[in-house]
Design a protein around this motif. Sequence first.
Motif: not given
Length: 270
Positions: A224-227, A238-240, A253-258
């Motif tokens: 949906a575009g959440f940074d 979120a990665l932390y 999933h987060l690394l794959a999304s930038g």
Amino acid sequence: MMRPLFRSLLSLAGVLCVAQAGAQELPPEWQGRFTDAARPRAAVPATAMEYADIRRTGDDAGPRNYRSADHALLSAARRGDWAAVNRLLKAGAAPNVRDAWGDSALVHAAAAGETETVRALLAAGAAPDRRGASGFTPLGAAALAGHHKVAALLLKAGADVDAKSANGHVPLIDAVLLDRDEVVGELLRASPDWLHTEREQGRHALSLAASLGHLRVLDRLLAAGFDPNLPDRAGFNALYWAVFRKQRLAVAHLLASGAQPGAMSTDIYD
């Protein structure tokens, strides 16, 4: 010389003390000088329930002359008798009936996932954002219980996607906490504010999903575009949280999304 003046002052004080009893009890020469204008009868609470409702809401203009059928509708909603609720609605019961505790038939129906009853209440004019006695909005109650069809109906009727319930959370935060994937999907269609956080640690929706390992919700938020690099109230992304909570799949999933790790190690050790 002083005694007549003292008596006059006492007489005047007595007149002022009884002025509120009604102008007809005052001497003719004092009538109309000290009495307040009478309030309209409609603005005066007639029962303890009405007075409590006015104190709770700060609203003394709304209708409160409920009929027995209106209270019967609220009672039927409390006990889950949805056939009775629909029958009373068709007979003309007020959909926004409330009691001194602010209870709401719509909140009960939303929490129970009664889609058709929610539809009927909204069609009859039920307020989509009015909290119930529990302090939850109808949308908040539906999000907690995972009723995505009810959530969709409420949003279509104009419910505020960012309205907080008594727990301090918007519906999206509660839906993410409980892994209500389909509800999250409906809420995202209404473009909620990303910056709302949960009250304990200040995590926004993406940080919550990452830290709890709710992957379907996480993917919906990212799609949906959440940074993925947006910091939450505590300054963490979120990665932390995914690394801190050892959620390996969420990290991937987060690394794959930038998501940008920066100087942070994304290796997770048991």
